[in-house]
Design an enzyme around this catalytic site. Structure first.
Site, PDB file in Angstrom:
ATOM      1  N   LYS A 101       0.830  -1.217   0.000  1.00 15.38           N
ATOM      2  CA  LYS A 101       0.000   0.000   0.000  1.00 15.38           C
ATOM      3  C   LYS A 101       0.865   1.267   0.000  1.00 15.38           C
ATOM      4  O   LYS A 101       0.357   2.380   0.128  1.00 15.38           O
ATOM      5  CB  LYS A 101      -0.897   0.019   1.250  1.00 15.38           C
ATOM      6  CG  LYS A 101      -1.972  -1.025   1.262  1.00 15.38           C
ATOM      7  CD  LYS A 101      -3.100  -0.670   2.217  1.00 15.38           C
ATOM      8  CE  LYS A 101      -2.708  -0.631   3.652  1.00 15.38           C
ATOM      9  NZ  LYS A 101      -3.846  -0.374   4.563  1.00 15.38           N
TER      10      LYS A 101
ATOM     11  N   LYS B 112       2.677   2.291   2.367  1.00 15.61           N
ATOM     12  CA  LYS B 112       2.535   2.932   3.672  1.00 15.61           C
ATOM     13  C   LYS B 112       3.640   2.412   4.582  1.00 15.61           C
ATOM     14  O   LYS B 112       3.904   1.221   4.625  1.00 15.61           O
ATOM     15  CB  LYS B 112       1.176   2.577   4.290  1.00 15.61           C
ATOM     16  CG  LYS B 112       0.035   3.463   3.819  1.00 15.61           C
ATOM     17  CD  LYS B 112      -1.166   3.308   4.764  1.00 15.61           C
ATOM     18  CE  LYS B 112      -1.964   4.586   4.813  1.00 15.61           C
ATOM     19  NZ  LYS B 112      -3.119   4.494   5.707  1.00 15.61           N
TER      20      LYS B 112
HETATM   21  N1  C2G Z   1     -10.213   7.130   8.865  1.00 16.92           N
HETATM   22  C1  C2G Z   1     -11.191   8.069   9.175  1.00 16.92           C
HETATM   23  N2  C2G Z   1     -10.833   9.331   9.448  1.00 16.92           N
HETATM   24  C2  C2G Z   1      -9.521   9.712   9.416  1.00 16.92           C
HETATM   25  C3  C2G Z   1      -8.525   8.764   9.105  1.00 16.92           C
HETATM   26  C4  C2G Z   1      -8.891   7.460   8.825  1.00 16.92           C
HETATM   27  O1  C2G Z   1     -12.391   7.737   9.208  1.00 16.92           O
HETATM   28  N3  C2G Z   1      -9.211  11.003   9.689  1.00 16.92           N
HETATM   29  C5  C2G Z   1     -10.641   5.757   8.562  1.00 16.92           C
HETATM   30  C6  C2G Z   1     -10.317   5.352   7.127  1.00 16.92           C
HETATM   31  O2  C2G Z   1     -11.321   5.831   6.237  1.00 16.92           O
HETATM   32  C7  C2G Z   1     -10.323   3.821   7.225  1.00 16.92           C
HETATM   33  C8  C2G Z   1      -9.829   3.577   8.663  1.00 16.92           C
HETATM   34  O3  C2G Z   1      -9.949   4.837   9.374  1.00 16.92           O
HETATM   35  O4  C2G Z   1     -11.656   3.322   7.102  1.00 16.92           O
HETATM   36  C9  C2G Z   1      -8.390   3.139   8.702  1.00 16.92           C
HETATM   37  O5  C2G Z   1      -7.621   4.111   8.027  1.00 16.92           O
HETATM   38  P1  C2G Z   1      -6.124   3.708   7.556  1.00 16.92           P
HETATM   39  O6  C2G Z   1      -5.413   3.076   8.689  1.00 16.92           O
HETATM   40  O7  C2G Z   1      -5.543   4.872   6.838  1.00 16.92           O
HETATM   41  O8  C2G Z   1      -6.454   2.534   6.524  1.00 16.92           O
HETATM   42  P2  C2G Z   1      -6.164   2.514   4.954  1.00 16.92           P
HETATM   43  O9  C2G Z   1      -4.736   2.735   4.687  1.00 16.92           O
HETATM   44  O10 C2G Z   1      -7.181   3.368   4.322  1.00 16.92           O
HETATM   45  O11 C2G Z   1      -6.389   0.948   4.645  1.00 16.92           O
HETATM   46  O12 C2G Z   1      -8.138  -2.853   2.480  1.00 16.92           O
HETATM   47  C10 C2G Z   1      -8.407  -1.550   2.979  1.00 16.92           C
HETATM   48  C11 C2G Z   1      -7.155  -0.868   3.429  1.00 16.92           C
HETATM   49  O13 C2G Z   1      -6.402  -1.681   4.306  1.00 16.92           O
HETATM   50  C12 C2G Z   1      -7.529   0.447   4.106  1.00 16.92           C
END
Ligand code: C2G
Length: 131
Positions: A44, A46
Site C-alpha cells: 500500500k 505505507k
Molecule cells: N479514517 C477516518 N478518518 C480519518 C482517518 C482514517 O475515518 N481522519 C478511517 C479510514 O477511512 C479507514 C480507517 O480509518 O476506514 C483506517 O484508516 P487507515 O489506517 O488509513 O487505513 P487505509 O490505509 O485506508 O487501509 O483494504 C483496505 C485498506 O487496508 C484500508
C-alpha cells in the site's frame, strides 16, 4: 449476532480511527478489524510507525473491537466475509465505491472520515516541532 468487519493500517491510533471503529461497532454486535500486515503496508506504499504486532495489540485494547485479524492482501475480503460470516462491511468514505463488489455478500457501508486528523499529519507536525 450481527457481525461487522473493517480494514486498515490503524497506525498511531487517533480520533479518526476511534470514530470509525465506534460507528462500525454501532452497526452490529461484533466488530472484526483486519489490520494491514507490515508486508501489505509496503504494497500500500505505507510505512507504519508501529509494527503489525503492536498495532494489533493496540486495536485489541479498544473497547469497540472484538477481534483483530491480519490483512495480507487486497484480495482477501470476499473470503473473510464468508469465513467470518460477516453481515456488514464498513470503511471510511475515502474508499467510497471501491468495495461495492462485496454487496453480493454483505451490506457495504462507507462512513464519513474525521476531518483534520491523519497519521501523516501527526508525523509531519511532530517532526517539524521537534526536528
Ligand atoms: N479514517 C477516518 N478518518 C480519518 C482517518 C482514517 O475515518 N481522519 C478511517 C479510514 O477511512 C479507514 C480507517 O480509518 O476506514 C483506517 O484508516 P487507515 O489506517 O488509513 O487505513 P487505509 O490505509 O485506508 O487501509 O483494504 C483496505 C485498506 O487496508 C484500508
Amino acid at each position: 449476532m450481527k457481525k461487522v468487519i473493517t480494514y486498515g493500517t490503524f497506525d498511531l491510533i487517533h480520533m479518526g480511527h476511534i470514530n470509525i471503529l465506534r460507528r462500525a461497532k454501532e452497526r452490529g454486535d461484533y466488530l472484526i478489524v483486519a489490520v494491514s500486515s507490515d508486508e501489505f503496508n509496503r504494497i500500500k506504499h505505507k510505512e507504519a510507525y508501529y509494527s503489525y504486532e503492536d498495532r494489533k495489540m493496540i486495536l485489541e485494547a479498544i473497547k469497540y473491537v472484538d477481534e483483530v485479524i491480519p490483512e495480507h492482501d487486497w484480495g482477501q475480503k470476499v473470503k473473510d466475509v464468508q469465513k467470518y460470516d460477516i453481515d456488514v462491511f464498513v470503511m471510511g468514505d475515502d474508499w467510497e465505491g471501491e468495495f461495492d463488489f462485496l454487496k453480493e455478500y454483505c451490506e457495504v457501508v462507507y462512513l464519513s472520515r474525521t476531518e483534520g486528523v491523519s497519521t501523516t499529519k501527526t508525523k509531519q507536525e511532530l517532526s517539524s516541532k521537534h526536528g
